[in-house]
Design a protein around this motif. Structure first.
Motif, PDB file in Angstrom:
ATOM      1  N   GLU A 100     -29.610  -3.770 -30.305  1.00 48.03           N
ATOM      2  CA  GLU A 100     -28.560  -3.063 -29.571  1.00 48.03           C
ATOM      3  C   GLU A 100     -27.366  -2.589 -30.388  1.00 48.03           C
ATOM      4  N   VAL A 157     -28.633   0.128 -24.033  1.00 46.93           N
ATOM      5  CA  VAL A 157     -29.999   0.277 -23.533  1.00 46.93           C
ATOM      6  C   VAL A 157     -30.076   1.143 -22.282  1.00 46.93           C
ATOM      7  N   SER A 194     -35.601   3.875 -21.668  1.00 42.05           N
ATOM      8  CA  SER A 194     -36.899   4.387 -21.202  1.00 42.05           C
ATOM      9  C   SER A 194     -37.191   5.744 -21.815  1.00 42.05           C
ATOM     10  N   VAL A 217     -32.786  -7.185 -26.724  1.00 36.74           N
ATOM     11  CA  VAL A 217     -31.714  -6.821 -25.799  1.00 36.74           C
ATOM     12  C   VAL A 217     -30.745  -7.993 -25.639  1.00 36.74           C
ATOM     13  N   LEU A 265     -29.871 -10.651 -21.634  1.00 40.00           N
ATOM     14  CA  LEU A 265     -31.005 -10.371 -20.757  1.00 40.00           C
ATOM     15  C   LEU A 265     -31.236 -11.580 -19.858  1.00 40.00           C
ATOM     16  N   GLU A 287     -28.908  -5.123 -17.344  1.00 44.62           N
ATOM     17  CA  GLU A 287     -29.868  -5.074 -18.445  1.00 44.62           C
ATOM     18  C   GLU A 287     -31.280  -5.422 -17.966  1.00 44.62           C
ATOM     19  N   THR A 288     -31.401  -6.396 -17.078  1.00 48.10           N
ATOM     20  CA  THR A 288     -32.713  -6.798 -16.580  1.00 48.10           C
ATOM     21  C   THR A 288     -33.361  -5.678 -15.789  1.00 48.10           C
ATOM     22  N   VAL A 315     -34.557  -3.012 -18.253  1.00 47.27           N
ATOM     23  CA  VAL A 315     -35.700  -3.471 -19.041  1.00 47.27           C
ATOM     24  C   VAL A 315     -36.966  -3.498 -18.192  1.00 47.27           C
ATOM     25  N   ARG A 345     -40.271  -1.445 -19.455  1.00 42.03           N
ATOM     26  CA  ARG A 345     -41.533  -2.108 -19.798  1.00 42.03           C
ATOM     27  C   ARG A 345     -42.741  -1.393 -19.208  1.00 42.03           C
ATOM     28  N   ILE A 371     -40.323  -5.855 -24.958  1.00 40.49           N
ATOM     29  CA  ILE A 371     -38.870  -5.966 -24.852  1.00 40.49           C
ATOM     30  C   ILE A 371     -38.517  -7.416 -24.548  1.00 40.49           C
ATOM     31  N   GLY A 410     -35.240 -10.590 -25.154  1.00 38.76           N
ATOM     32  CA  GLY A 410     -33.797 -10.680 -25.320  1.00 38.76           C
ATOM     33  C   GLY A 410     -33.322 -12.107 -25.466  1.00 38.76           C
TER      34      GLY A 410
END
Length: 287
Positions: A127, A156, A160, A178, A181, A187-188, A191, A195, A203, A205
């Motif tokens: 990051e 982040v 994607s 990350v 996380l 952030e979750t 992510v 994914r 990914i 963290g």
């Protein structure tokens, strides 16, 4: 009245040589000394017993080795010394140091003389600059041997789209580290979506607000990282609570340098970060 004749010239150790009296020094491998009689300068290679006496072998800068009787007649940093047989404790310390030198900061066996491999197509994204510097310090040797490049992300939020632009394949994998996380965070959610973009991306963290927290607080001489309330700059707040300069971005940069300098190897980092980085390296280097 003053002393008309000055101090007693015989007072004190007036017989002492100009460079001082010799002191005992253990002949530990790597110690560089000079043989006074011949002027030979070299590093101690080993001490062995031969012909009823101990002999110290010195290797000069050209790789030549000569043996000398162990004992007096040597200079260390210009001071006279008597070389003695290393104690078992000292030999154990030297052996431990040599074993540590044979491993990288990540704990891997160091590959001597191995040039950095040409970069593979796979990448690890982190990051920010501090994350990249920490990964480099601990895992840099391993990554160069594997030919894996670490690149920085500016957050982040758009990860994607960045993954789609990278175009991962089975031979060109992507690992992403990350910050913060943990369940329920922005952030979750980001992510979880990222994914689904490609099966060739992993990914992972750590739960810390910032990668700073992945350094064990004991390395900074504190029991725990300071808790900073919401609405307050985390890094500036941490520096202030630690009693370090904290008002400017320069203070933040210098604070991070001090934290990074405290990291000697993987053992100074929290297990959560270690597990994530190791798994990402394994993922992108699998053949």
């Amino acid at each position: 009245m003053g002393d008309r004749y000055g101090t007693d010239v015989l007072d004190g150790d007036w017989r002492a040589p100009r460079r001082g009296r010799a002191t005992d020094v253990e002949a530990v491998p790597g110690t560089v000394v000079e043989d006074v009689g011949t002027g030979w300068v070299g590093a101690v290679v080993r001490v062995e017993k031969a012909g009823g006496m101990h002999v110290v072998h010195l290797e000069d800068r050209r790789g030549r080795v000569r043996g000398f009787p162990l004992g007096p007649g040597f200079h260390l940093d210009g001071r006279p010394v008597n070389l003695t047989v290393p104690t078992a404790e000292r030999r154990a310390q030297v052996q431990a140091a040599q074993q540590a030198a044979a491993r990288t900061a990540s704990g891997s066996v160091r590959v001597a003389g191995q040039p950095a491999r040409v970069a593979s197509g796979s990448r690890i994204w982190v990051e920010g600059k501090h994350d990249a510097e920490l990964v480099e310090k601990v895992w840099g040797d391993d990554l160069r041997v594997e030919g894996v490049v670490v690149e920085m992300l500016d957050g982040v939020d758009d990860v994607s789209e960045l993954i789609r632009g990278f175009g991962p394949t089975p031979q060109r994998r992507l690992g992403i580290l990350v910050d913060h996380l943990v369940p329920g965070t922005k952030e979750t959610r980001i992510v979880d979506e990222a994914r689904r973009v490609s099966p060739h991306v992993r990914i992972l963290g750590h739960p810390y607000v910032d990668v700073w927290q992945s350094v064990k607080p004991a390395r900074l001489g504190v029991a725990a990282w300071p808790v900073i309330e919401r609405g307050r700059s985390w890094k500036h707040g941490v520096l202030q609570e630690l009693g370090w300069p904290h008002r400017t971005q320069t203070d933040v940069a210098l604070g991070w340098k001090k934290i990074l300098a405290s990291v000697r190897s993987y053992s100074d980092l929290e297990p959560t970060l270690l597990a994530s980085v190791e798994e990402l390296i394994d993922f992108v280097t699998v053949s």
